[in-house]
Design a protein around this motif. Sequence first.
Motif, PDB file in Angstrom:
ATOM      1  N   ILE A  80      -2.686  -3.093   3.293  1.00 35.90           N
ATOM      2  CA  ILE A  80      -2.930  -3.801   2.355  1.00 35.90           C
ATOM      3  C   ILE A  80      -3.301  -3.761   0.992  1.00 35.90           C
ATOM      4  O   ILE A  80      -3.509  -2.865   0.828  1.00 35.90           O
ATOM      5  CB  ILE A  80      -3.966  -4.924   2.746  1.00 35.90           C
ATOM      6  CG1 ILE A  80      -3.300  -5.763   4.411  1.00 35.90           C
ATOM      7  CG2 ILE A  80      -3.982  -6.166   1.569  1.00 35.90           C
ATOM      8  CD1 ILE A  80      -4.659  -5.972   4.662  1.00 35.90           C
ATOM      9  N   ASN A  81      -1.894  -3.487   0.280  1.00 35.87           N
ATOM     10  CA  ASN A  81      -2.474  -3.896  -1.196  1.00 35.87           C
ATOM     11  C   ASN A  81      -2.716  -4.774  -2.141  1.00 35.87           C
ATOM     12  O   ASN A  81      -1.959  -5.810  -2.434  1.00 35.87           O
ATOM     13  CB  ASN A  81      -1.220  -2.991  -1.854  1.00 35.87           C
ATOM     14  CG  ASN A  81      -0.591  -1.061  -1.176  1.00 35.87           C
ATOM     15  OD1 ASN A  81       0.655  -1.141  -0.590  1.00 35.87           O
ATOM     16  ND2 ASN A  81      -1.534  -0.891  -0.888  1.00 35.87           N
ATOM     17  N   MET A  82      -3.980  -4.897  -2.490  1.00 33.76           N
ATOM     18  CA  MET A  82      -4.187  -6.024  -3.740  1.00 33.76           C
ATOM     19  C   MET A  82      -4.190  -5.345  -5.569  1.00 33.76           C
ATOM     20  O   MET A  82      -4.388  -4.368  -6.121  1.00 33.76           O
ATOM     21  CB  MET A  82      -5.454  -5.639  -3.075  1.00 33.76           C
ATOM     22  CG  MET A  82      -4.977  -7.226  -2.018  1.00 33.76           C
ATOM     23  SD  MET A  82      -6.606  -7.478  -1.215  1.00 33.76           S
ATOM     24  CE  MET A  82      -6.525  -9.244  -2.559  1.00 33.76           C
ATOM     25  N   LEU A  83      -3.874  -6.292  -6.199  1.00 32.13           N
ATOM     26  CA  LEU A  83      -3.557  -6.328  -7.459  1.00 32.13           C
ATOM     27  C   LEU A  83      -4.972  -7.112  -8.227  1.00 32.13           C
ATOM     28  O   LEU A  83      -4.829  -8.472  -7.969  1.00 32.13           O
ATOM     29  CB  LEU A  83      -2.367  -5.835  -8.192  1.00 32.13           C
ATOM     30  CG  LEU A  83      -2.646  -6.392  -9.088  1.00 32.13           C
ATOM     31  CD1 LEU A  83      -2.629  -5.037 -10.194  1.00 32.13           C
ATOM     32  CD2 LEU A  83      -1.158  -6.383 -10.216  1.00 32.13           C
ATOM     33  N   GLY A  84      -5.541  -6.185  -8.684  1.00 30.80           N
ATOM     34  CA  GLY A  84      -6.645  -7.663  -9.483  1.00 30.80           C
ATOM     35  C   GLY A  84      -7.209  -6.761 -11.164  1.00 30.80           C
ATOM     36  O   GLY A  84      -7.208  -6.188 -11.220  1.00 30.80           O
ATOM     37  N   GLU A 127     -11.446  -4.622 -16.525  1.00 26.70           N
ATOM     38  CA  GLU A 127     -11.044  -4.368 -16.030  1.00 26.70           C
ATOM     39  C   GLU A 127      -9.719  -4.357 -14.977  1.00 26.70           C
ATOM     40  O   GLU A 127      -9.648  -4.941 -14.683  1.00 26.70           O
ATOM     41  CB  GLU A 127     -11.885  -3.721 -14.638  1.00 26.70           C
ATOM     42  CG  GLU A 127     -11.478  -2.741 -13.660  1.00 26.70           C
ATOM     43  CD  GLU A 127     -12.615  -2.216 -12.698  1.00 26.70           C
ATOM     44  OE1 GLU A 127     -12.087  -1.232 -11.289  1.00 26.70           O
ATOM     45  OE2 GLU A 127     -13.548  -2.624 -12.687  1.00 26.70           O
ATOM     46  N   PHE A 128      -8.936  -3.424 -15.468  1.00 26.73           N
ATOM     47  CA  PHE A 128      -7.547  -3.829 -14.232  1.00 26.73           C
ATOM     48  C   PHE A 128      -7.407  -2.885 -12.434  1.00 26.73           C
ATOM     49  O   PHE A 128      -7.996  -1.004 -13.074  1.00 26.73           O
ATOM     50  CB  PHE A 128      -6.074  -3.486 -14.789  1.00 26.73           C
ATOM     51  CG  PHE A 128      -6.042  -4.848 -15.583  1.00 26.73           C
ATOM     52  CD1 PHE A 128      -5.845  -6.212 -15.219  1.00 26.73           C
ATOM     53  CD2 PHE A 128      -6.563  -4.463 -17.256  1.00 26.73           C
ATOM     54  CE1 PHE A 128      -5.497  -6.998 -16.797  1.00 26.73           C
ATOM     55  CE2 PHE A 128      -6.384  -5.957 -18.032  1.00 26.73           C
ATOM     56  CZ  PHE A 128      -5.458  -6.899 -17.584  1.00 26.73           C
ATOM     57  N   PHE A 129      -7.331  -3.140 -10.974  1.00 24.71           N
ATOM     58  CA  PHE A 129      -6.918  -2.276 -10.550  1.00 24.71           C
ATOM     59  C   PHE A 129      -6.534  -3.047  -9.419  1.00 24.71           C
ATOM     60  O   PHE A 129      -5.414  -3.598  -9.877  1.00 24.71           O
ATOM     61  CB  PHE A 129      -8.514  -2.769 -10.000  1.00 24.71           C
ATOM     62  CG  PHE A 129      -9.137  -3.666  -9.383  1.00 24.71           C
ATOM     63  CD1 PHE A 129      -8.945  -4.089  -8.048  1.00 24.71           C
ATOM     64  CD2 PHE A 129      -9.881  -4.740  -9.830  1.00 24.71           C
ATOM     65  CE1 PHE A 129      -9.070  -4.741  -6.707  1.00 24.71           C
ATOM     66  CE2 PHE A 129      -9.881  -5.498  -8.728  1.00 24.71           C
ATOM     67  CZ  PHE A 129      -9.473  -5.999  -7.818  1.00 24.71           C
ATOM     68  N   ILE A 130      -6.193  -1.722  -8.713  1.00 22.85           N
ATOM     69  CA  ILE A 130      -4.996  -1.740  -7.494  1.00 22.85           C
ATOM     70  C   ILE A 130      -5.789  -0.756  -6.569  1.00 22.85           C
ATOM     71  O   ILE A 130      -6.234   0.504  -6.520  1.00 22.85           O
ATOM     72  CB  ILE A 130      -2.991  -0.971  -7.706  1.00 22.85           C
ATOM     73  CG1 ILE A 130      -2.499  -1.308  -6.737  1.00 22.85           C
ATOM     74  CG2 ILE A 130      -3.755  -0.118  -8.750  1.00 22.85           C
ATOM     75  CD1 ILE A 130      -1.008  -1.388  -7.030  1.00 22.85           C
ATOM     76  N   ASP A 131      -5.604  -0.944  -5.043  1.00 20.15           N
ATOM     77  CA  ASP A 131      -6.383  -1.409  -4.236  1.00 20.15           C
ATOM     78  C   ASP A 131      -5.150  -0.748  -2.582  1.00 20.15           C
ATOM     79  O   ASP A 131      -4.527  -1.688  -2.533  1.00 20.15           O
ATOM     80  CB  ASP A 131      -7.178  -1.255  -4.056  1.00 20.15           C
ATOM     81  CG  ASP A 131      -7.413  -2.431  -3.283  1.00 20.15           C
ATOM     82  OD1 ASP A 131      -6.027  -3.221  -2.895  1.00 20.15           O
ATOM     83  OD2 ASP A 131      -8.493  -3.735  -3.212  1.00 20.15           O
ATOM     84  N   ASP A 132      -5.639   0.232  -2.549  1.00 23.29           N
ATOM     85  CA  ASP A 132      -4.315   0.184  -1.206  1.00 23.29           C
ATOM     86  C   ASP A 132      -6.006   0.226   0.827  1.00 23.29           C
ATOM     87  O   ASP A 132      -6.528   1.502   0.121  1.00 23.29           O
ATOM     88  CB  ASP A 132      -3.988   1.735  -0.869  1.00 23.29           C
ATOM     89  CG  ASP A 132      -3.466   2.696   0.012  1.00 23.29           C
ATOM     90  OD1 ASP A 132      -2.044   1.777   0.046  1.00 23.29           O
ATOM     91  OD2 ASP A 132      -3.712   3.354   0.562  1.00 23.29           O
ATOM     92  N   ASN A 133      -5.167  -0.716   0.909  1.00 25.14           N
ATOM     93  CA  ASN A 133      -6.108  -0.566   1.949  1.00 25.14           C
ATOM     94  C   ASN A 133      -5.117  -0.252   3.274  1.00 25.14           C
ATOM     95  O   ASN A 133      -4.222  -1.006   3.870  1.00 25.14           O
ATOM     96  CB  ASN A 133      -6.371  -2.057   1.979  1.00 25.14           C
ATOM     97  CG  ASN A 133      -7.788  -1.995   3.492  1.00 25.14           C
ATOM     98  OD1 ASN A 133      -9.222  -1.835   3.273  1.00 25.14           O
ATOM     99  ND2 ASN A 133      -7.134  -3.121   4.807  1.00 25.14           N
ATOM    100  N   ASN A 134      -6.078   0.755   4.859  1.00 29.41           N
ATOM    101  CA  ASN A 134      -5.402   0.663   5.167  1.00 29.41           C
ATOM    102  C   ASN A 134      -6.059   1.214   6.864  1.00 29.41           C
ATOM    103  O   ASN A 134      -7.143   1.347   6.740  1.00 29.41           O
ATOM    104  CB  ASN A 134      -4.834   2.315   5.636  1.00 29.41           C
ATOM    105  CG  ASN A 134      -3.471   2.973   4.780  1.00 29.41           C
ATOM    106  OD1 ASN A 134      -2.173   2.439   4.918  1.00 29.41           O
ATOM    107  ND2 ASN A 134      -3.922   3.186   3.224  1.00 29.41           N
ATOM    108  N   TYR A 135      -5.553   0.924   8.122  1.00 32.42           N
ATOM    109  CA  TYR A 135      -6.695  -0.078   9.087  1.00 32.42           C
ATOM    110  C   TYR A 135      -5.672   0.408  10.394  1.00 32.42           C
ATOM    111  O   TYR A 135      -4.302   0.290  10.740  1.00 32.42           O
ATOM    112  CB  TYR A 135      -7.666  -0.815   8.636  1.00 32.42           C
ATOM    113  CG  TYR A 135      -6.700  -2.166   9.558  1.00 32.42           C
ATOM    114  CD1 TYR A 135      -5.817  -2.213  10.780  1.00 32.42           C
ATOM    115  CD2 TYR A 135      -5.458  -3.548   7.715  1.00 32.42           C
ATOM    116  CE1 TYR A 135      -5.248  -4.017  10.784  1.00 32.42           C
ATOM    117  CE2 TYR A 135      -5.492  -3.993   7.990  1.00 32.42           C
ATOM    118  CZ  TYR A 135      -5.034  -4.479   9.479  1.00 32.42           C
ATOM    119  OH  TYR A 135      -4.644  -5.697   9.651  1.00 32.42           O
ATOM    120  N   ASN A 136      -6.028   0.855  11.334  1.00 29.38           N
ATOM    121  CA  ASN A 136      -5.570   0.986  13.043  1.00 29.38           C
ATOM    122  C   ASN A 136      -7.035   0.521  13.849  1.00 29.38           C
ATOM    123  O   ASN A 136      -7.893   1.421  13.504  1.00 29.38           O
ATOM    124  CB  ASN A 136      -4.937   2.639  12.631  1.00 29.38           C
ATOM    125  CG  ASN A 136      -4.454   2.701  14.905  1.00 29.38           C
ATOM    126  OD1 ASN A 136      -4.134   1.827  14.742  1.00 29.38           O
ATOM    127  ND2 ASN A 136      -4.623   3.810  14.921  1.00 29.38           N
TER     128      ASN A 136
END
Length: 651
Positions: free
Chosen positions: A373-377, A340-349
């Motif tokens: 924060i964006n991560m590729l994994g 599996e390949f994934f990309i995520d998008d993490n937003n916080y305030n």
Amino acid sequence: MFFISEMIRLNFIIFFLLFFSSSLSQRNTIKGQGFGVSAPSKSNNAVKDTTSFNVIKPDIDLYKIYTLEKDTTFVDTTLSIQSEYKYNLLRKDIFGLLPFSNEGHTYATLDFGLSIKSVLPNFGFKAKHFNYQEVSDIRYYSVPTPLTELYFKTVMEQGQALDAFLTVNTKPNLNFSIAYKGLRSLGKYVNNLTSSGNFRFTTSYFTVDKRYNLNAHFAGQDISNQENGGIVNLEEFEGSTEPFNERERIAVYFTDAVSLLKGNRFFVDHSFKLSKLKTNSLVFKHQFNQEYKFFQFSQPTINERFGSSFTNSINNKTRYNHLYNKLGIAYSTQNYGDLEFFIDDNNYNYYYNSVVYDSNGAIAVPSSISDKINMLGANYSYLINQFNVKLHVSQSLTNQSISSVEANAGYKLNDDYEFFFKYQKLNSLPNLNYTLYQSGYVNYNWFTNFNTEKLNQFDFSAKTKWLNLSTSYKILNDYLFFDNTTNDISELLVQPVQYDKTINYFSIKVDKEIKFWKFALDNTLLYQKVNQSADIVNVPQIVTRNTLYFTDYVFKKAMLLQTGITFQYFTKYYANDYNPLIGEFYVQNETKIGGFPMLDFFVNAKIRQTRIFLKAEHFNSSITGYNFYTAPNYPYRDFMIRFGLVWNFFQ
């Protein structure tokens, strides 16, 4: 006299339970194989219930509980020693955690291995999150008939703990569950009330061809604690002479402080398989998580223990919005595993409604920090015969220097021997309350820029017919912690600190149950060692729990009885102290606690699907002396008798 009266009360309750069970002994019941097997019984064939209308009940292994990682267990209605260990507010074995005097307050961590770090920044205020259910704590269900579970347990004073749960499959491929855990306990000390509620709603769905799968939940939680700051004069507690044997007479630091953690979360995890084939197919995955939290500390009357203040009353409120999306594409094969390949998008305030200025009129502490924060994994899993391998790697695409590498390998030789190895390397961001915090107290305002924390961890475990063993070795760099800058327990000026040297932590835990006839001795022993140039990670060297118990059927096998004594002990060490203002534990090296035995006597019983629990907790407290503490000025629990039940309904 108090001890004698409580033992008389305990004997009366035991007699009542035995009398109650004897009245049921003439009823027909389903006899399982071995202790605690209950209807519905786990077997290859369905079980006929002879008590009413010859209804055929489904097998117990059809009542499934699973996680997002597809780890599946079954509903357990047996009465075992693990049932005794899990009969608490957290509904899990809490070996390595030491509760505070009131139910639902917080826990001191004796086993440093229980501290789990995430690569992404979390909200923080960790001392208030033991009873807060995260995404990984939520379970999903599949049941052939509606299932209900009721948990009830008495508390310290004026209240109760209740966890009510219901799940049903309206269709074979559609499940709903709803649950609420509520707690109210006044406690034994002044300003010690606990009140909490954990609401959970889950749903699971898959199409008939199983190409589309969905798991979703909503969680609404609030955890409120009156915070008394601990005992002012420890001699009042350690003497425990009149009137201080009545704990509400002992002076505490705060009489009007309250903390509140509240959060709402909506979570969705779903996937779609492109092909109808079971293997050699592309799978598209999506995960969504939206959560709002806040932590509030209010104190109408300021207290000099926290130093000077800007105002005459304190009302600190830290807010947190979190939005997370993860997109993945996986390819499943029969012979080469799943990739599996994934990309995520993490937003916080993370924010406040104010700013703090310095003496020159410039902003010293801003109102918020926000980031994306964006991560590729990638993930890889491979299962062949008895060998299982999982790999995970991820790296930030944005300007944060964070990464994660994890490798797992498991081998099951047979039912008696199983081995597991894990390696983890993290480069993680600090929790947000280390970076920014605002308060009405002058010294509790900071805006920092710490380095990322580094972790290398090796774990190995073995399950054998002789004993179970697990070891852990951690290498910590740029470790973050809270420290009291005054080195005086009467004055708390706690600040976040980063340790610029290496910390090496090693632990080994063994457990073994020895059975003879109807008796059993269950043993768990933990050894810990830390190598560091300063006392930052403080742990007890030895933690042990030993339970000697007896199990047998009584009243013509209408009731299963379990009774025994549990001994717990940990060696003296400089335990982290608790700071209610920031909802965190902080390092201190002035006061040692530990070295006291904790003895519990319990009588448990099982009647059909009902498990009854009765315990005399810490019954040796007045015999071995009042020197027992959970944190340096927070006493452990006095002797008390508590009881309750867990009741399962299979409809």
